[in-house]
Design a protein around this motif. Structure first.
Motif, PDB file in Angstrom:
ATOM      1  N   GLU A 190       1.050  -1.183  -0.005  1.00 21.22           N
ATOM      2  CA  GLU A 190      -0.548  -0.018  -0.122  1.00 21.22           C
ATOM      3  C   GLU A 190       1.017   1.384   0.069  1.00 21.22           C
ATOM      4  O   GLU A 190       1.978   1.242   0.984  1.00 21.22           O
ATOM      5  CB  GLU A 190      -0.697   0.278   0.871  1.00 21.22           C
ATOM      6  CG  GLU A 190      -2.048   1.137   0.982  1.00 21.22           C
ATOM      7  CD  GLU A 190      -2.646   1.049   2.283  1.00 21.22           C
ATOM      8  OE1 GLU A 190      -3.361   2.313   2.532  1.00 21.22           O
ATOM      9  OE2 GLU A 190      -2.789   0.107   2.946  1.00 21.22           O
ATOM     10  N   GLY A 191       0.764   2.277  -1.077  1.00 15.79           N
ATOM     11  CA  GLY A 191       1.466   2.997  -1.320  1.00 15.79           C
ATOM     12  C   GLY A 191       2.639   2.939  -2.126  1.00 15.79           C
ATOM     13  O   GLY A 191       3.294   3.684  -1.896  1.00 15.79           O
ATOM     14  N   GLY A 192       3.015   1.985  -2.513  1.00 15.59           N
ATOM     15  CA  GLY A 192       3.343   1.540  -3.971  1.00 15.59           C
ATOM     16  C   GLY A 192       4.902   1.636  -3.240  1.00 15.59           C
ATOM     17  O   GLY A 192       5.792   2.080  -4.077  1.00 15.59           O
ATOM     18  N   GLY A 193       5.062   1.723  -2.029  1.00 13.33           N
ATOM     19  CA  GLY A 193       7.012   1.042  -1.851  1.00 13.33           C
ATOM     20  C   GLY A 193       7.760   2.749  -2.069  1.00 13.33           C
ATOM     21  O   GLY A 193       6.744   3.471  -1.719  1.00 13.33           O
ATOM     22  N   PHE A 194       9.155   2.292  -2.112  1.00 16.63           N
ATOM     23  CA  PHE A 194      10.106   3.162  -1.979  1.00 16.63           C
ATOM     24  C   PHE A 194      10.819   3.026  -3.867  1.00 16.63           C
ATOM     25  O   PHE A 194      11.388   1.920  -3.488  1.00 16.63           O
ATOM     26  CB  PHE A 194      10.490   3.550  -0.759  1.00 16.63           C
ATOM     27  CG  PHE A 194      10.747   2.791  -0.073  1.00 16.63           C
ATOM     28  CD1 PHE A 194      12.655   2.055  -0.326  1.00 16.63           C
ATOM     29  CD2 PHE A 194      10.211   1.879   0.097  1.00 16.63           C
ATOM     30  CE1 PHE A 194      12.601   0.952   0.035  1.00 16.63           C
ATOM     31  CE2 PHE A 194      10.639   0.488   1.095  1.00 16.63           C
ATOM     32  CZ  PHE A 194      12.309   0.257   0.871  1.00 16.63           C
ATOM     33  N   SER A 517       9.345   7.781  -1.718  1.00 15.03           N
ATOM     34  CA  SER A 517       8.715   6.443  -1.223  1.00 15.03           C
ATOM     35  C   SER A 517       7.543   6.764  -2.332  1.00 15.03           C
ATOM     36  O   SER A 517       7.565   8.147  -3.321  1.00 15.03           O
ATOM     37  CB  SER A 517       7.536   6.807  -0.037  1.00 15.03           C
ATOM     38  OG  SER A 517       7.048   7.552  -0.516  1.00 15.03           O
ATOM     39  N   ALA A 518       7.283   5.728  -3.606  1.00 18.05           N
ATOM     40  CA  ALA A 518       6.193   6.061  -4.618  1.00 18.05           C
ATOM     41  C   ALA A 518       5.662   7.149  -4.152  1.00 18.05           C
ATOM     42  O   ALA A 518       4.991   7.917  -5.532  1.00 18.05           O
ATOM     43  CB  ALA A 518       5.964   4.942  -4.790  1.00 18.05           C
ATOM     44  N   ALA A 519       4.907   7.403  -3.407  1.00 17.63           N
ATOM     45  CA  ALA A 519       3.322   8.134  -3.123  1.00 17.63           C
ATOM     46  C   ALA A 519       4.112   9.388  -3.085  1.00 17.63           C
ATOM     47  O   ALA A 519       3.612  10.392  -3.777  1.00 17.63           O
ATOM     48  CB  ALA A 519       3.145   8.389  -1.497  1.00 17.63           C
ATOM     49  N   ASN A 520       5.431   9.813  -2.326  1.00 15.39           N
ATOM     50  CA  ASN A 520       6.107  11.067  -2.636  1.00 15.39           C
ATOM     51  C   ASN A 520       6.062  11.989  -4.095  1.00 15.39           C
ATOM     52  O   ASN A 520       6.625  12.570  -4.239  1.00 15.39           O
ATOM     53  CB  ASN A 520       7.538  11.732  -1.823  1.00 15.39           C
ATOM     54  CG  ASN A 520       6.870  11.949  -0.055  1.00 15.39           C
ATOM     55  OD1 ASN A 520       5.673  12.622  -0.029  1.00 15.39           O
ATOM     56  ND2 ASN A 520       7.302  11.292   0.815  1.00 15.39           N
TER      57      ASN A 520
END
Ligand SMILES: *[C@@H]1O[C@H](CO)[C@@H](O)[C@H](O)[C@H]1NC(C)=O
Ligand SMILES: *[C@@H]1O[C@H](CO)[C@@H](O)[C@H](O)[C@H]1NC(C)=O
Ligand SMILES: *[C@@H]1O[C@H](CO)[C@@H](O)[C@H](O)[C@H]1NC(C)=O
Ligand SMILES: *[C@@H]1O[C@H](CO)[C@@H](O)[C@H](O)[C@H]1NC(C)=O
Ligand SMILES: *[C@@H]1O[C@H](CO)[C@@H](O)[C@H](O)[C@H]1NC(C)=O
Ligand SMILES: [Zn+2]
Length: 554
Positions: A190-194, A517-520
């Protein structure tokens, strides 16, 4: 019967003057006690009144309205990014991190690596580099994009976005994995890792996120009314003398001036950095610290270590350094951006921190004592002192005649360079120690901030779109950026990154295991996409026409 009462009775009978004297004395004693009680009562009343005033202020204080509600509404309505390039951006960032674009020293770079990186950018963002609206000024390896505006007044909302392609060297043995692997880890979580690797935060994400945003805008048929600029340097980490400086010369030659704002890397959206603060704080750096290198030199008697001189240079130098570190530079907390940062986060803090943060005028010393315990917060509040080189002596049985040290200060914007030197000399307090300034750079001017500063308000609004739970606030960037080469183009120079980071994330910058993070990654691209559109639409000006450009009201 006690001896005391005997004396009393004797005195009362035989010596009336003695009696009245002792009665006076007791009366006088009572007066002193009375006065002390009055003074203590007054002090207690004053303290109670101050605490009540502080409490009322803490209860009444609201988050400052840096953001105009109708501007915010318009910003929320701007489109979401959706292109396949956008969805793929963590992979693209990962590939960007595989190019070891290291700069070790000013003027040295690996042209093959940078050539590869530049070609990779052209390949990844084809719409940008094939658009007839975009002019590329190549100052290899650095480059500057001019995105041509087609409105009646093409300079009305011009701005400049900055980033840098170079990274600092790595100590690969201290990393868990290859620093230039650029792996996208835990993609399915969840959030797509980094995305992992040197440059993930500093500063390749800015480069790819800005280009990704522009790529999607151009692909969608959008074109700006105002001309704007994007400049990426290749030697920011070593001073920008060959990258940013040359790009700035190019802008100068084109007659660029009075930009709406300049935005470079800088303070992130910080989570968990201030005790008691329950929400992230989107810090917009409105200035950055200055710099000073001083050489501290001690001279003594040289000689054989079997009959050591009574006064030795090495000992004098050690004492001087000790004194310098025992006497830190003054704290600046209730003055300028630091105070406004505290006041902005106070209403979102839990008690009792809320009481202290709302009232820097009263709790300055307490806040400063807490800040002094952590190096991140201590660096915010004062000029820092770091002894970075020590030298003296050549052989184990020879006492050297001289010894010297190099001390690096990062100068707080509220302290002048002269004050820094004066403080050092008085802290060392030894006429035989030679203090020489080797190099210095004044802190940057403080850019306008507050509700009536259009550009600051725009940046705060766009940050809220990508991180709605954050509080925006002004702050001081403790590091340095390429902005020093561009200060002549605008009074509104800001240093901020739209990445939600914790203090652990920050440790990766110039450190080990840097990752984002991928979210970032997606947050960053959406931020620049919204910012470019909003700035061009004049959303930085519509509600603040009276204050105009660079208007300042605190
Ligand atoms: C953008 O996406 C968010 C989350 O999916 C959604 O709530 C919002 O309405 C979208 N905004 C626009 C302008 O489409
Ligand atoms: C930077 O320093 C490292 C280690 O000393 C070296 O391997 C590398 O070639 C240098 N790179 C440049 C561009 O000078
Ligand atoms: C264009 O906009 C700038 C910035 O607002 C302004 O200073 C300038 O006067 C405008 N020029 C014209 C021709 O309207
Ligand atoms: C102090 O150091 C500077 C630079 O190293 C040197 O030029 C100067 O002569 C020194 N002064 C004394 C009194 O040693
Ligand atoms: C450009 O200016 C025109 C006329 O002022 C306006 O209608 C249009 O929305 C603007 N476009 C952008 C992208 O700002
Ligand atoms: Zn950087």
């Amino acid at each position: 019967m006690t001896r005391g009462s005997t004396r009393y009775s004797l005195a009362s009978v035989d010596d009336p003057t003695s009696y009245s004297y002792s009665k006076e004395k007791r009366k006088c004693g009572r007066n002193v006690i009375y006065s002390i009680c009055v003074i203590i009562s007054i002090i207690l009343i004053v303290i109670a009144a101050l605490l009540v005033a502080a409490l009322i202020r803490a209860l009444m204080l609201e988050v400052p309205s840096y953001v105009h509600p109708s501007t915010m509404e318009q910003i929320m309505q701007l489109p979401n990014m959706s292109s396949s390039t956008f969805l793929n951006l963590p992979s693209i960032l990962g590939m960007a991190l595989t190019f070891p674009t290291i700069t070790n020293s000013s003027g040295s770079y690996d042209p093959v690596v940078f050539r590869g990186f530049r070609e990779f950018l052209v390949h990844s963002f084809p719409n940008v580099f094939s658009s007839s609206n975009v002019e590329v000024h190549d100052s290899f390896p650095s480059f500057l994009l001019t995105v041509q505006g087609s409105g009646e007044n093409a300079t009305a909302n011009s701005f400049l976005l900055l980033g840098h392609m170079d990274v600092v060297p790595v100590d690969a043995s201290a990393w868990d994995d290859d620093p230039f692997s650029g792996k996208w880890l835990d993609k399915e979580t969840e959030g797509g890792g980094f995305v992992y690797g040197r440059g993930a935060i500093d500063d390749k994400l800015s480069v790819v996120a800005i280009l990704c945003a522009l790529d999607e805008l151009i692909a969608s048929g959008w074109s700006p009314n105002s001309t704007f600029y994007i400049a990426f340097g290749h030697d920011e980490e070593v001073g920008g003398e060959y990258g940013a400086r040359r790009l700035a010369n190019f802008l100068e030659s084109k007659g660029v001036k009075d930009l709406l704002f300049i935005l470079d890397e800088g303070m992130p959206i910080l989570e968990g950095a201030i005790a008691g603060l329950e929400v992230p704080v989107a810090i917009i750096g409105v200035t950055e610290k200055g710099w000073m290198d001083i050489r501290v030199e001690a001279t003594g008697v040289a000689g054989h270590s079997s009959i050591p001189p009574l006064s030795q240079a090495t000992h004098a130098l050690a004492t001087a350094i000790h004194n310098l570190h025992s006497s830190p530079h003054p704290v600046f907390l209730n003055d300028g951006p630091e105070e406004h940062l505290l006041l902005a986060v106070a209403p979102k803090s839990s008690w009792p921190q809320r009481l202290a943060l709302s009232n820097p005028w009263l709790f300055r010393n307490m806040i400063s004592a807490v800040f002094s315990r952590k190096r991140e917060t201590d660096a915010m509040q004062r000029t820092t002192t770091a002894t970075t080189i020590i030298s003296g002596g050549v052989k184990d049985n020879v006492v050297p005649g001289t010894a010297w040290a190099l001390v690096n200060h990062r100068v707080h914007p509220s302290e002048s360079l002269e004050e820094v030197v004066r403080h050092d000399i008085s802290a060392i307090n030894d006429d035989n120690i030679n203090v020489t300034v080797l190099d210095s750079r004044a802190p940057h001017p403080i850019s306008p901030y507050g509700a009536s500063s259009p550009a600051f308000s725009l940046l705060a609004s766009v940050a809220l779109r990508v991180c709605p739970e954050a509080v925006p606030a002004p702050g001081v960037l403790v590091a340095n950026t390429d902005t020093r080469h561009y200060l002549q183009f605008s009074r509104s120079v800001y240093r901020a990154m739209p990445y939600l980071l914790t203090p652990q994330d920050l440790a990766g910058i110039h450190g080990n295991n840097e990752r984002i993070s991928a979210a970032n990654v997606w947050r960053a691209a959406q931020y620049y996409h919204t910012l470019i559109m909003a700035a061009d639409l004049g959303l930085a000006n519509s509600h603040y026409s009276q204050a105009g450009r660079g208007g300042r009201e605190l």
